[in-house]
Design a protein around this motif. Sequence first.
Motif, PDB file in Angstrom:
ATOM      1  N   SER A   1       0.917  -0.960   0.240  1.00  0.00           N
ATOM      2  CA  SER A   1       0.415   0.342   0.499  1.00  0.00           C
ATOM      3  C   SER A   1       0.760   1.217   0.357  1.00  0.00           C
ATOM      4  O   SER A   1       2.175   1.545   0.102  1.00  0.00           O
ATOM      5  N   LEU A   2       0.612   2.353  -0.918  1.00  0.00           N
ATOM      6  CA  LEU A   2       1.790   3.597  -0.853  1.00  0.00           C
ATOM      7  C   LEU A   2       0.602   4.153   0.194  1.00  0.00           C
ATOM      8  O   LEU A   2      -0.487   4.090   0.152  1.00  0.00           O
ATOM      9  N   ARG A   3       1.646   4.898   0.988  1.00  0.00           N
ATOM     10  CA  ARG A   3       1.625   5.394   2.373  1.00  0.00           C
ATOM     11  C   ARG A   3      -0.064   7.064   1.638  1.00  0.00           C
ATOM     12  O   ARG A   3       0.686   7.215   0.335  1.00  0.00           O
ATOM     13  N   PRO A   4      -0.901   6.575   2.357  1.00  0.00           N
ATOM     14  CA  PRO A   4      -2.021   7.011   2.256  1.00  0.00           C
ATOM     15  C   PRO A   4      -1.562   8.857   1.932  1.00  0.00           C
ATOM     16  O   PRO A   4      -2.257   9.604   0.851  1.00  0.00           O
ATOM     17  N   ALA A   5      -0.443   9.292   2.126  1.00  0.00           N
ATOM     18  CA  ALA A   5      -0.194  10.770   2.394  1.00  0.00           C
ATOM     19  C   ALA A   5       0.645  11.350   1.010  1.00  0.00           C
ATOM     20  O   ALA A   5       0.201  12.389   0.821  1.00  0.00           O
TER      21      ALA A   5
ATOM     22  N   PRO B   1       2.734  -1.983   4.077  1.00  0.00           N
ATOM     23  CA  PRO B   1       1.615  -3.908   4.383  1.00  0.00           C
ATOM     24  C   PRO B   1       0.419  -2.706   5.202  1.00  0.00           C
ATOM     25  O   PRO B   1      -0.150  -2.170   5.645  1.00  0.00           O
ATOM     26  N   GLY B   2      -0.212  -3.812   3.848  1.00  0.00           N
ATOM     27  CA  GLY B   2      -1.457  -2.638   3.662  1.00  0.00           C
ATOM     28  C   GLY B   2      -2.919  -3.143   4.755  1.00  0.00           C
ATOM     29  O   GLY B   2      -1.879  -4.680   5.200  1.00  0.00           O
ATOM     30  N   GLY B   3      -4.340  -2.610   5.166  1.00  0.00           N
ATOM     31  CA  GLY B   3      -5.020  -3.527   5.601  1.00  0.00           C
ATOM     32  C   GLY B   3      -6.391  -2.890   5.557  1.00  0.00           C
ATOM     33  O   GLY B   3      -5.636  -1.511   5.064  1.00  0.00           O
ATOM     34  N   PRO B   4      -7.416  -2.889   6.357  1.00  0.00           N
ATOM     35  CA  PRO B   4      -7.591  -4.013   7.326  1.00  0.00           C
ATOM     36  C   PRO B   4      -8.256  -5.126   6.532  1.00  0.00           C
ATOM     37  O   PRO B   4      -7.949  -5.141   5.237  1.00  0.00           O
ATOM     38  N   SER B   5      -8.756  -5.944   6.947  1.00  0.00           N
ATOM     39  CA  SER B   5      -8.676  -7.173   6.937  1.00  0.00           C
ATOM     40  C   SER B   5     -10.094  -6.799   5.638  1.00  0.00           C
ATOM     41  O   SER B   5     -10.907  -6.301   6.090  1.00  0.00           O
ATOM     42  N   PHE B   6     -10.267  -8.116   3.875  1.00  0.00           N
ATOM     43  CA  PHE B   6     -11.637  -7.498   3.640  1.00  0.00           C
ATOM     44  C   PHE B   6     -12.252  -8.835   3.606  1.00  0.00           C
ATOM     45  O   PHE B   6     -10.832  -9.508   2.942  1.00  0.00           O
ATOM     46  N   GLY B   7     -12.896  -9.157   2.943  1.00  0.00           N
ATOM     47  CA  GLY B   7     -13.725 -10.079   2.704  1.00  0.00           C
ATOM     48  C   GLY B   7     -13.567 -11.051   2.924  1.00  0.00           C
ATOM     49  O   GLY B   7     -13.670 -12.049   3.599  1.00  0.00           O
TER      50      GLY B   7
END
Length: 351
Positions: free
Chosen positions: A312-316, A331-337
């Motif tokens: 995940s690209l940092r949100p900023a 590392p991205g999150g949270p859990s999905f699906g």
Amino acid sequence: MTALTLGGCAYEWDSLRPGPDAGGATDVGTPRDTAADTGMMTDAGADARVDGGTTDTGTTDTGTTDTGAVDAPIAMDVIDVPVVIDSGPPDTGPRDTGPMDTGPRDTGPLDTGPRDTGPMDTGPRDTGPVDTGPRDTGPVDTGPRDTGPPPCVGPQCPCAPTTPAGWCAIGAACMGGTCVVGPTAGALVITEIMNDTMAVGDLGGEWFEVYNRVETPVDLRGLRVRGNGTEMFEVTGANPVVVAGRGYAVLGASGDTAMNGGVVMTYVYGSGAMNLSNTSDVITLVALDGSTIDAVAYPASGWPETSGRSKSLRPAILDASMNDVAAAWCPGGPSFGAGDFGTPGAANVCQ
Ligand SMILES: [Ca+2]
Ligand SMILES: [Ca+2]
Ligand SMILES: [Ca+2]
């Protein structure tokens, strides 16, 4: 008494004058001489003359010359009647039964009033028997088929960011209702990569996310995506593949949510077109003119790599140049699906 001899017969003079003349000292004929008839050699007066005008309302003729005023001819009055012409566009409502309406268009559900003269019907859909006007803009069309221009689709469509029918090509911005061409480089940013799934298989579970940096929605059709080697696909389709302004699109190997971990894809390229390596790989977005919109190449080490978690690209950081370095990723999150971690189609979260 004066006598006149004609054809051997003698006539009394005064008996030949117009109007009866008593022949005496006073002329009593009609019209009446105004001068005294002396009954002698001549009648000093003369009968009234006829005025040259249409009606003589002046003074009475008294002599040989008419000195009275002549009436002015009567002029015909012409009353102007203004004619009002309805110059507005066709009426899109049911047939009107009232008189001329010069106000704004009707916006109610049923038009039983006077004829519309406004420029555009922005009210609810027509419900009348015949619709020959501009295309309805209401949410539900309960009437017959519209015959107006079809809704605009595709990159060349006139833009209208507030309606789903308006978007521009990648990099273009909608300004004053017109798509203004802008640079494609950096117009889309690769923001998230699910290259290594755990809850589902990689074959159907891989996806990556792109962000539209401008406020104008874009149609992704025509966008080409290259992986490593000869991997490449182009976004195609009969319908626009729209990314909202400042919004995210998810492009994945499978559109089946049972296979892809529960992700609603914006576009499905198919696992045969591209695979995302669990070690090192590259994703390049290519514009119609061949120029690079964004590219991300992740190496086998140094970048976040956790099975079941997206990169995940940092949100900023929503920038096509700044996403080139490892420090911009987490590392991205949270859990999905089905249970993997990331934010497909939404702003990123680092976990
Ligand atoms: Ca993979
Ligand atoms: Ca980049
Ligand atoms: Ca995301």
